[in-house]
Write a protein that holds these residues in place. Structure first.
Motif, PDB file in Angstrom:
ATOM      1  N   GLY A 117      24.824  15.408 -20.659  1.00 53.90           N
ATOM      2  CA  GLY A 117      25.397  14.233 -19.677  1.00 53.90           C
ATOM      3  C   GLY A 117      26.418  15.237 -18.927  1.00 53.90           C
ATOM      4  N   PRO A 316      21.387   9.186 -25.126  1.00 56.73           N
ATOM      5  CA  PRO A 316      21.887   8.355 -23.865  1.00 56.73           C
ATOM      6  C   PRO A 316      23.164   8.050 -23.829  1.00 56.73           C
ATOM      7  N   SER A 320      26.025   9.600 -21.515  1.00 57.58           N
ATOM      8  CA  SER A 320      26.947   8.820 -20.521  1.00 57.58           C
ATOM      9  C   SER A 320      28.500   9.231 -20.891  1.00 57.58           C
ATOM     10  N   PHE A 323      29.035  12.599 -19.224  1.00 56.88           N
ATOM     11  CA  PHE A 323      28.998  12.561 -17.930  1.00 56.88           C
ATOM     12  C   PHE A 323      30.354  11.949 -17.166  1.00 56.88           C
TER      13      PHE A 323
END
Length: 334
Positions: A117, A316, A320, A323
């Motif tokens: 991310g 994920p 996230s 990120f």
């Protein structure tokens, strides 16, 4: 805002903090079965696991090299000083959530997700080593639990066949002693695979900052990561011990031996080829495989559903957070 050396020091400190949480979070991988079968006391199990995690962490660097160059391309992200810190924030955040709820998710995939991310936020998808992610992350993500389930099932079936004419009390008595060996093997393999992941992330940071020229793990990084994981293991993760040792399948010493041995074999094999597999996924799958040899209804499959959900969400979710963390940190340090 800060000088680069100070940021690098901060990254190393946070990485070691992650390694500490990894040891505490994944302590259950090494000791859940031996504690739940009451072969040894929890205090003894935690102490022994800490020492064996320390030893295992010093046995190799293949997994560290994968984390250092097999997930993102070091030459592409060179100079991205907050990238590794953002990756660690994503991993620690997800570890904290799953630890609080007692969910045995993967610290390994939390770290990998955070790194992916942060790299995408920094450079874009061009920063990723696509082939490395497929070969070293996605394929092992599927294969390791399946191999663990199969190994647990086969080893338990062989034990049943060999011991079918021996009194159950004698079998459990023998495996109470043998489980000390299997638990030790499991703890060592856990250190061999898991501690190397933080070694790799610190080494990547050293490359990004220009402190070293290539992804080769310095001795001080090995010693620091091994010590942090051992200390975390000594603290323990009792909520996850309860989940692993009691909620999946009612374990006896013979089951604990089969689960630990099969998991340690799969994890050690993955470590030799540099695959950062999830020790949590593997030992969980091994317990399911062992339980299935008795009868399918003996395994609490609703727990399996919850675990699988956490496994699917880890990459994920951590990605996230990594990120978002990258952009927040980039704003602070720009």
């Amino acid at each position: 805002m800060f000088e680069v050396p100070l940021l690098l020091v901060l990254i190393v400190v946070v990485a070691l903090a992650f390694d500490f949480t990894n040891g505490a979070h994944d302590c259950a991988n090494a000791i859940a079965t031996v504690v739940s079968t009451k072969v040894v006391t929890p205090r003894f199990a935690v102490g022994a696991a800490a020492l064996l995690n320390l030893g295992g962490a010093l046995l190799g660097t293949e997994v560290a090299k994968t984390l250092g160059s097999g997930i993102v391309l070091p030459q592409v992200v060179e100079g991205s000083h907050v990238l590794v810190l953002a990756a660690l924030v994503g991993a620690i955040a997800w570890n904290g959530i799953t630890w609080y709820y007692g969910i045995p998710s993967s610290s390994s995939h939390a770290l990998i997700g955070g790194l992916i991310g942060a790299a995408v936020a920094d450079v874009g998808f061009g920063a990723l080593n696509g082939q490395g992610i497929v070969d070293k992350v996605l394929i092992p993500l599927i294969v390791a639990p399946l191999a663990g389930y199969a190994a647990g099932f086969v080893i338990m079936w062989i034990i049943y066949w060999v011991c079918s004419r021996i009194a159950r009390s004698r079998v459990n008595g023998a495996f109470r002693r043998l489980q000390l060996v299997s638990a030790g093997f499991m703890a060592t393999s856990h250190g061999l695979n898991d501690a190397q992941k933080t070694m790799g992330i610190i080494t990547l940071a050293l490359v990004i900052f220009g402190e070293i020229d290539k992804v080769e793990v310095p001795l001080w990084v090995k010693l620091a990561c091994a010590s942090a994981m051992a200390l975390g293991t000594a603290v323990g993760g009792w909520k996850i011990v309860k989940t692993m040792g009691h909620r999946i399948f009612k374990l006896e010493p013979v089951h604990g031996f089969a689960a630990e041995t099969s998991a340690a074999l799969v994890i050690s094999g993955a470590s030799l080829v540099g695959a950062p597999v999830s020790t949590t996924h593997t030992i969980s799958a091994c317990i399911f495989g062992v339980g299935s040899t008795k009868r399918l209804s003996a395994v609490r499959w609703n727990v399996a559903g919850n675990l699988i959900t956490a496994w699917v969400l880890t990459l994920p979710a951590a990605g996230s957070v990594g990120f978002v963390s990258y952009w927040l940190l980039h704003f602070i340090w720009q």
